[in-house]
Design a protein around this motif. Structure first.
Motif, PDB file in Angstrom:
ATOM      1  N   ASN A  23      -0.568  12.377  -6.517  1.00 39.78           N
ATOM      2  CA  ASN A  23      -1.765  12.023  -5.755  1.00 39.78           C
ATOM      3  C   ASN A  23      -2.242  10.601  -6.038  1.00 39.78           C
ATOM      4  O   ASN A  23      -3.404  10.275  -5.788  1.00 39.78           O
ATOM      5  N   TRP A  25      -1.852   7.620  -4.677  1.00 47.45           N
ATOM      6  CA  TRP A  25      -2.423   6.827  -3.586  1.00 47.45           C
ATOM      7  C   TRP A  25      -3.526   7.575  -2.841  1.00 47.45           C
ATOM      8  O   TRP A  25      -4.467   6.959  -2.321  1.00 47.45           O
ATOM      9  N   LYS A  26      -3.428   8.882  -2.773  1.00 45.69           N
ATOM     10  CA  LYS A  26      -4.448   9.661  -2.061  1.00 45.69           C
ATOM     11  C   LYS A  26      -5.828   9.456  -2.671  1.00 45.69           C
ATOM     12  O   LYS A  26      -6.825   9.319  -1.955  1.00 45.69           O
ATOM     13  N   ILE A  27      -5.891   9.440  -4.003  1.00 45.27           N
ATOM     14  CA  ILE A  27      -7.202   9.275  -4.643  1.00 45.27           C
ATOM     15  C   ILE A  27      -7.725   7.846  -4.503  1.00 45.27           C
ATOM     16  O   ILE A  27      -8.886   7.569  -4.814  1.00 45.27           O
ATOM     17  N   ARG A  28      -6.892   6.960  -3.986  1.00 48.32           N
ATOM     18  CA  ARG A  28      -7.324   5.577  -3.726  1.00 48.32           C
ATOM     19  C   ARG A  28      -7.531   5.332  -2.230  1.00 48.32           C
ATOM     20  O   ARG A  28      -7.628   4.206  -1.779  1.00 48.32           O
ATOM     21  N   ASN A  29      -7.576   6.458  -1.472  1.00 52.04           N
ATOM     22  CA  ASN A  29      -7.794   6.414  -0.014  1.00 52.04           C
ATOM     23  C   ASN A  29      -6.736   5.598   0.720  1.00 52.04           C
ATOM     24  O   ASN A  29      -7.014   4.893   1.689  1.00 52.04           O
ATOM     25  N   VAL A  30      -5.519   5.684   0.242  1.00 47.58           N
ATOM     26  CA  VAL A  30      -4.380   5.023   0.885  1.00 47.58           C
ATOM     27  C   VAL A  30      -3.448   6.107   1.413  1.00 47.58           C
ATOM     28  O   VAL A  30      -3.173   7.099   0.724  1.00 47.58           O
ATOM     29  N   GLU A  61      -1.987   1.238   9.994  1.00 49.21           N
ATOM     30  CA  GLU A  61      -2.347   1.044   8.587  1.00 49.21           C
ATOM     31  C   GLU A  61      -1.966  -0.362   8.111  1.00 49.21           C
ATOM     32  O   GLU A  61      -0.999  -0.947   8.591  1.00 49.21           O
TER      33      GLU A  61
END
Length: 488
Positions: A23, A25-30, A61
């Motif tokens: 996770n 990149w997900k937790i960095r909103n990417v 993106e």
């Protein structure tokens, strides 16, 4: 030992993949994709093609996050972000290879991580590629070209690309290092055959594994004292020392790499104002090796793809023949100035480098925390990818990118190309130091070949490339060179 190491890498990677980075990149909103590593490891394509697929899958993106094994990776799409990475020597100077400190040949401009060492060596190497020296090099490349034509005529059963690789070794050895290949046909030299013989499948896999380990688990290389390129060190040094000894005994200068070596040979090391020191023999061997690594296979591929596209486009081939014949009719032989005067051939080569960039992606690692122009923070240790192949094939920047169209690079159109969308030799602070030499070398090869040969019309298309970390290579390119019976 290698098998045990391979199993260890696979098991550790599998565990890390599912427990640590899943996770990131997900937790960095990417936007994050989780399939890229598997597409490359178990697919039948190159890593630059994987990056292109990711690039195309998210058109809106600025970047896409992924990870390869243990490393978080960011694929860049925003041109300002790409500019910043190419220009920022402070944060993004490293390519991210961490190798055995005892391996001398790795300490070169291609793979060096230490910015001060890179800057010092670049300053020392830059004088090798001045216009004055390129003029001298053009004569050497052209003088070698007879051996290329003779070899093709006598060994037509051999793959064209493998012949081009042999010629490139000879031409680079002659033009940059002053090596005199004394056999009747230079391409038959035992040294050339030894260095240009393709590695067996197992050794190619082993080499790729070592490169992956150098990125993912560099400590393993050091602990087990694994060296990637050390087998070539003694041969490279022997060649250079023999040439420099001969040159010491022969008056005059050739304006090449050996002259640079001879100027600093009496010093134990070179250093800059900051105190950064580099051993002379290490400097000479590692940079010489990098010229061959960077120039032999990539240049052969570029010429190979260019000839393929000319075989597919008879009207373009006809214009190229006309220009080349006109130059030879007027000047009889090639030199720096009349090679530069072949503007249409230059356009054809530029378009070939767009459609088939020899290096399909560029890798950098953040050496400290950085913030991109698109306002994304990149943590120290994160890898960023400039997807060259994807940019070159983006219809936003090059309309109908699958069409081979040299007119994109005409005098009227070339200034319309957006900056940082065309990067066959990288750009900004890390632009390839031998880019001008490479273009000169390829144009001479193409001019000499197309003076003697034409191409049988064909409709072969390259649909995918061989698995590789960076290059876009294919051993299955098909076209036929036919001797020209009527030429100027």
């Amino acid at each position: 030992m290698i098998l045990i190491l391979f199993i260890f890498v696979c098991v550790f990677t599998f565990m890390y993949y599912f427990n640590v980075n899943k996770n990131y990149w997900k937790i960095r909103n990417v936007v994050q994709v989780n399939y890229a590593a598997w597409d490359f490891l178990f697919g039948k394509c190159s890593l630059p093609e994987v990056y292109r697929n990711i690039y195309n899958a998210y058109p809106n993106e600025n970047y896409v996050g992924m990870y390869l094994n243990t490393k978080p990776v960011l694929v860049l799409k925003n041109l300002e972000d790409i500019r910043a990475v190419l220009k920022d020597s402070h944060c993004f100077h490293s390519r991210g290879y961490y190798v055995n400190d005892k391996e001398d040949l790795i300490d070169n401009l291609l793979l060096m991580n230490d910015y001060h060492r890179w800057k010092l060596i670049r300053q020392r190497i830059s004088p090798v590629f001045t216009i004055k020296k390129l003029k001298s090099m053009s004569r050497s490349i052209y003088q070698c070209s007879d051996s290329l034509i003779d070899y093709i005529k006598n060994y037509q059963c051999e793959n064209n690309k493998s012949i081009f690789e042999k010629f490139n070794f000879v031409a680079i050895g002659s033009a940059i290092f002053g090596v005199d290949f004394v056999t009747k046909n230079a391409l038959q030299s035992p040294i050339v055959n030894a260095l240009c013989t393709p590695l067996p499948f197992f050794q190619r896999c082993l080499f790729s594994l070592k490169l992956i380990i150098s990125i993912q688990f560099p400590i393993v290389l050091r602990v087990l004292n694994i060296k990637i390129f050390d087998d070539y060190k003694n041969l490279i040094l022997e060649i250079i020392q023999k040439v420099s000894k001969y040159r010491h005994e022969t008056p005059g200068k050739r304006d090449d790499y050996i002259d640079v070596y001879m100027e600093i040979q009496n010093y134990e090391s070179i250093q800059d104002a900051s105190g950064c020191k580099i051993n002379i023999d290490q400097f000479v061997a590692s940079q010489a090796f990098s010229f061959f690594v960077a120039g032999v296979e990539t240049t052969a591929s570029a010429v190979d793809y260019t000839l393929l596209e000319l075989a597919n486009n008879e009207h373009i081939l006809e214009k190229v023949h006309k220009e080349i014949d006109g130059i030879f009719h007027k000047y009889k032989q090639l030199n720096y100035y009349n090679v530069e005067a072949m503007e249409y051939l230059d356009m054809v080569l530029s378009e070939s480098l767009r459609k088939y960039p020899p290096i399909g992606s560029m890798q950098r690692v953040a050496t400290e925390d950085a913030i991109l122009p698109s306002n994304l923070k990149v943590d120290k240790g994160v890898y960023v990818i400039i997807p060259t192949y994807a940019l070159h094939m983006d219809p936003k920047y090059f309309s109908e990118p699958d069409i081979f169209d040299p007119e994109r690079f005409s005098a009227d159109n070339i200034n319309k190309i957006k900056k940082y969308t065309y990067l066959p030799f990288s750009g900004e602070n890390r632009i390839c130091i031998g880019a001008k030499y490479a273009r000169l070398h390829m144009k001479i090869m193409l001019a000499v070949l197309l003076r003697e040969f034409t191409l049988k019309s064909c409709m072969y298309r390259v649909t995918t490339f061989e698995p590789n970390l960076f290059t876009l290579s294919s051993s299955k390119v098909e076209y036929e060179l036919i001797p020209r019976h009527k030429r100027v």
